[in-house]
Design a protein around this motif. Structure first.
Motif, PDB file in Angstrom:
ATOM      1  N   LEU A  47       4.469  27.842  30.575  1.00 35.56           N
ATOM      2  CA  LEU A  47       3.806  28.027  31.871  1.00 35.56           C
ATOM      3  C   LEU A  47       2.527  27.195  31.961  1.00 35.56           C
ATOM      4  O   LEU A  47       2.211  26.637  33.012  1.00 35.56           O
ATOM      5  N   GLN A  48       1.813  27.097  30.850  1.00 39.18           N
ATOM      6  CA  GLN A  48       0.552  26.366  30.853  1.00 39.18           C
ATOM      7  C   GLN A  48       0.747  24.868  31.030  1.00 39.18           C
ATOM      8  O   GLN A  48       0.016  24.218  31.784  1.00 39.18           O
ATOM      9  N   LEU A  49       1.748  24.302  30.350  1.00 40.35           N
ATOM     10  CA  LEU A  49       1.941  22.846  30.375  1.00 40.35           C
ATOM     11  C   LEU A  49       2.816  22.379  31.536  1.00 40.35           C
ATOM     12  O   LEU A  49       2.687  21.224  31.960  1.00 40.35           O
ATOM     13  N   ASN A  50       3.676  23.244  32.031  1.00 38.94           N
ATOM     14  CA  ASN A  50       4.654  22.800  33.015  1.00 38.94           C
ATOM     15  C   ASN A  50       4.406  23.372  34.407  1.00 38.94           C
ATOM     16  O   ASN A  50       4.474  22.647  35.394  1.00 38.94           O
ATOM     17  N   VAL A  51       4.093  24.653  34.498  1.00 35.26           N
ATOM     18  CA  VAL A  51       3.965  25.304  35.805  1.00 35.26           C
ATOM     19  C   VAL A  51       2.533  25.246  36.319  1.00 35.26           C
ATOM     20  O   VAL A  51       2.284  24.855  37.467  1.00 35.26           O
ATOM     21  N   ALA A  52       1.569  25.629  35.467  1.00 31.34           N
ATOM     22  CA  ALA A  52       0.173  25.697  35.914  1.00 31.34           C
ATOM     23  C   ALA A  52      -0.386  24.333  36.295  1.00 31.34           C
ATOM     24  O   ALA A  52      -1.228  24.226  37.192  1.00 31.34           O
ATOM     25  N   THR A  53       0.090  23.268  35.642  1.00 32.06           N
ATOM     26  CA  THR A  53      -0.414  21.927  35.963  1.00 32.06           C
ATOM     27  C   THR A  53       0.124  21.398  37.286  1.00 32.06           C
ATOM     28  O   THR A  53      -0.457  20.496  37.879  1.00 32.06           O
ATOM     29  N   VAL A  91      -4.445  31.991  38.786  1.00 32.87           N
ATOM     30  CA  VAL A  91      -4.135  33.325  38.248  1.00 32.87           C
ATOM     31  C   VAL A  91      -3.331  33.229  36.963  1.00 32.87           C
ATOM     32  O   VAL A  91      -2.743  34.219  36.529  1.00 32.87           O
ATOM     33  N   PHE A  92      -3.310  32.066  36.330  1.00 36.12           N
ATOM     34  CA  PHE A  92      -2.488  31.857  35.146  1.00 36.12           C
ATOM     35  C   PHE A  92      -2.890  32.793  34.005  1.00 36.12           C
ATOM     36  O   PHE A  92      -2.049  33.449  33.387  1.00 36.12           O
ATOM     37  N   GLU A  93      -4.204  32.885  33.716  1.00 35.37           N
ATOM     38  CA  GLU A  93      -4.662  33.690  32.585  1.00 35.37           C
ATOM     39  C   GLU A  93      -4.340  35.166  32.790  1.00 35.37           C
ATOM     40  O   GLU A  93      -3.878  35.857  31.865  1.00 35.37           O
ATOM     41  N   ILE A  94      -4.585  35.674  34.008  1.00 34.63           N
ATOM     42  CA  ILE A  94      -4.359  37.100  34.262  1.00 34.63           C
ATOM     43  C   ILE A  94      -2.870  37.439  34.159  1.00 34.63           C
ATOM     44  O   ILE A  94      -2.486  38.441  33.543  1.00 34.63           O
ATOM     45  N   GLY A 129      -3.170  31.417  22.159  1.00 37.69           N
ATOM     46  CA  GLY A 129      -3.209  30.031  22.620  1.00 37.69           C
ATOM     47  C   GLY A 129      -4.112  29.794  23.808  1.00 37.69           C
ATOM     48  O   GLY A 129      -4.488  28.642  24.082  1.00 37.69           O
ATOM     49  N   ILE A 130      -4.492  30.843  24.552  1.00 40.62           N
ATOM     50  CA  ILE A 130      -5.355  30.657  25.731  1.00 40.62           C
ATOM     51  C   ILE A 130      -6.733  31.269  25.532  1.00 40.62           C
ATOM     52  O   ILE A 130      -7.499  31.398  26.484  1.00 40.62           O
ATOM     53  N   LEU A 131      -7.067  31.656  24.307  1.00 41.96           N
ATOM     54  CA  LEU A 131      -8.415  32.168  24.055  1.00 41.96           C
ATOM     55  C   LEU A 131      -9.444  31.054  24.223  1.00 41.96           C
ATOM     56  O   LEU A 131      -9.235  29.933  23.743  1.00 41.96           O
ATOM     57  N   PRO A 132     -10.564  31.322  24.882  1.00 46.57           N
ATOM     58  CA  PRO A 132     -11.576  30.268  25.099  1.00 46.57           C
ATOM     59  C   PRO A 132     -12.520  30.126  23.918  1.00 46.57           C
ATOM     60  O   PRO A 132     -13.732  29.996  24.093  1.00 46.57           O
TER      61      PRO A 132
END
Length: 455
Positions: free
Chosen positions: A137-143, A151-154, A187-190
């Motif tokens: 989702l991060q590399l393909n959808v969110a971009t 709202v990707f993180e939530i 993988g999404i921790l800041p």
């Protein structure tokens, strides 16, 4: 900035380059923007440029950029040729394909689940599947979708928390909510974002540091909110699981108290009888002995539901370090990779030993681990001509989940504020350790012409 250079060092590096190239220039670094002002002493005029750059961490390309920078400052290549090399790096294709990065994310969560969060053999594969979906989702959808990117993180945190709570509600209790939900969103921790903001604040760069710190805290609150919403959403659909959790919490918080009276009557010596009362309290709950790192692990369970034995760390830590370096786009065939793995393993070992003697102080433990990383990385740069920053990144990022697990896990009882507080405590300790190690290493030896390229 495009390849994730340490933002608190960019301004000093540009000033050093301008001094070596004899260019009258001044630089101001703002978040994702650099303002460059070039002056002309002959015409008494100046020219201002705004350079915008955004991107993620790419260790391989970042190392190449630093080699070009060093070659220019040492008069090994011309500035024109260096510009051509930088343009080639900016226009190059991604180092690893999309699906390979998704599988890297899968195996990173699989390994960190038992290593930092007490997950079992079954938990690790569930967490890995969640991380694979998250990376996709991060590399393909969110971009591709700006609306979903907001709202990707939530949504991903809600998905992982909902799945973990559903599996942990199975009556056999073979899955652990804490381990699956924490390892799934690793993988999404800041962690890197909070670390760079803390380093900038420590470097007196108030504007960039405060902006990034506030953003990272709000981001962490989003994650904590998503985890809590996902858990409560499942409990809303399954009232039986909510009742079970409430009953278990009551059992864990109860104590056993025995109250009675006694009478001592010895008639042989004529002593009058002694009468009194007694009260015994046992606050050690029988259920607490079966809870390991927030997971229910009774000894009657099979090996695939038990925590991993201690000797597996000697296998998991080097593999995790290699995969973590590759996920940050480090080339497989490079001499830097073994150095990264060695420094990362030393980081984890120091962190583990310090945590054995210092209890409930994740900031001090992280500072000791970061001091070890900084010492090894800066010595490697100073004595062997390597790049300190890229060789230290894997070891420093390893400290973030390790420190959070010592602070109570990422879920932190469902409170996003507690997650943010725990993460700040860990990163402040890392910041202090890195700066102290750098000061000690560069206290000796000749002065560098170029700016320090390190944390």
């Amino acid at each position: 900035m495009t390849f994730g250079a340490p933002s608190h060092r960019i301004e000093s590096q540009l000033v050093a380059a301008a001094r070596i190239l004899e260019i009258n220039a001044e630089f101001i670094h703002l978040p994702s923007v650099i303002i460059c002002c070039f002056g002309d002493n002959d015409t008494m005029t100046s020219e201002t440029h705004f350079v915008k750059g955004t991107g993620g961490l790419a260790l391989g390309n970042l190392h190449k950029v630093h080699l070009v920078y060093r070659a220019v400052l040492h008069d090994e290549i011309s500035a024109r040729k260096a510009t051509q090399q930088l343009d080639e790096l900016l226009s190059a294709k991604p180092m690893y394909p999309f699906w390979f990065r998704c599988f890297l994310s899968f195996f990173l969560s699989v390994l960190i689940c038992p290593l930092a969060f007490g997950g079992s053999f079954l938990d690790m594969w569930i967490a890995g599947c969640g991380a694979f979906v998250l990376c996709y989702l991060q590399l393909n959808v969110a971009t591709k979708s700006t609306m979903y990117n907001n709202v990707f993180e939530i949504t991903t945190a809600m998905f992982m928390s909902f799945t973990a709570r559903g599996l942990s509600s199975i009556r056999s209790q073979i899955f652990c909510y804490e381990a699956i939900s924490s390892a799934g969103i690793i993988g999404i921790l800041p962690g890197f974002l909070i670390l760079t903001s803390s380093l900038e604040l420590a470097s007196k760069n108030i504007v960039c540091g405060s902006v990034k710190m506030v953003y990272a805290l709000i981001y962490t609150l989003f994650l904590g909110f998503g985890l809590q919403i996902g858990s409560d959403l499942y409990l809303l659909f399954d009232p039986t699981a909510r009742h079970h959790l409430t009953t278990l919490a009551a059992k864990l918080s109860t104590t056993i108290t025995l109250i009675g009276t006694f009478a001592s009557d010895n008639s042989t010596d004529g002593t009058p009888p002694a009468i009194g009362t007694f009260s015994f309290t046992n606050s050690t709950n029988i259920y607490m002995t079966d809870i390991v790192d927030g997971c229910y692990r009774p000894s009657s369970f099979g090996w695939f539901i038990q925590p991993f034995p201690w000797w597996t760390q000697f296998i998991i830590v080097p593999i995790f370090s290699i995969l973590s370096s590759l996920s940050n786009l480090q080339p497989w065939k490079s001499k830097e990779l073994p150095v990264m793995v060695i420094i990362s393993c030393a980081s984890y070992a120091t962190n583990k030993i310090a945590n054995h003697y210092i209890f409930n102080r994740s900031d001090i433990v992280s500072a000791i681990g970061a001091f070890t990383v900084g010492l090894l990385g800066n010595i490697y740069s100073r004595k062997m001509g390597g790049t300190a920053f890229t060789s230290m990144v894997t070891g420093v990022l390893f400290l973030v989940p390790s420190g959070l697990s010592q602070a109570g896990g990422i879920t932190a009882n469902g409170s996003g504020v507690d997650v943010g507080t725990a993460m700040i405590a860990v990163t402040i300790g890392i910041t202090v350790g890195l700066f102290m190690s750098q000061a000690i290493v560069y206290m000796f030896g000749s002065r560098k012409n170029a700016a320090v390229f390190s944390f």
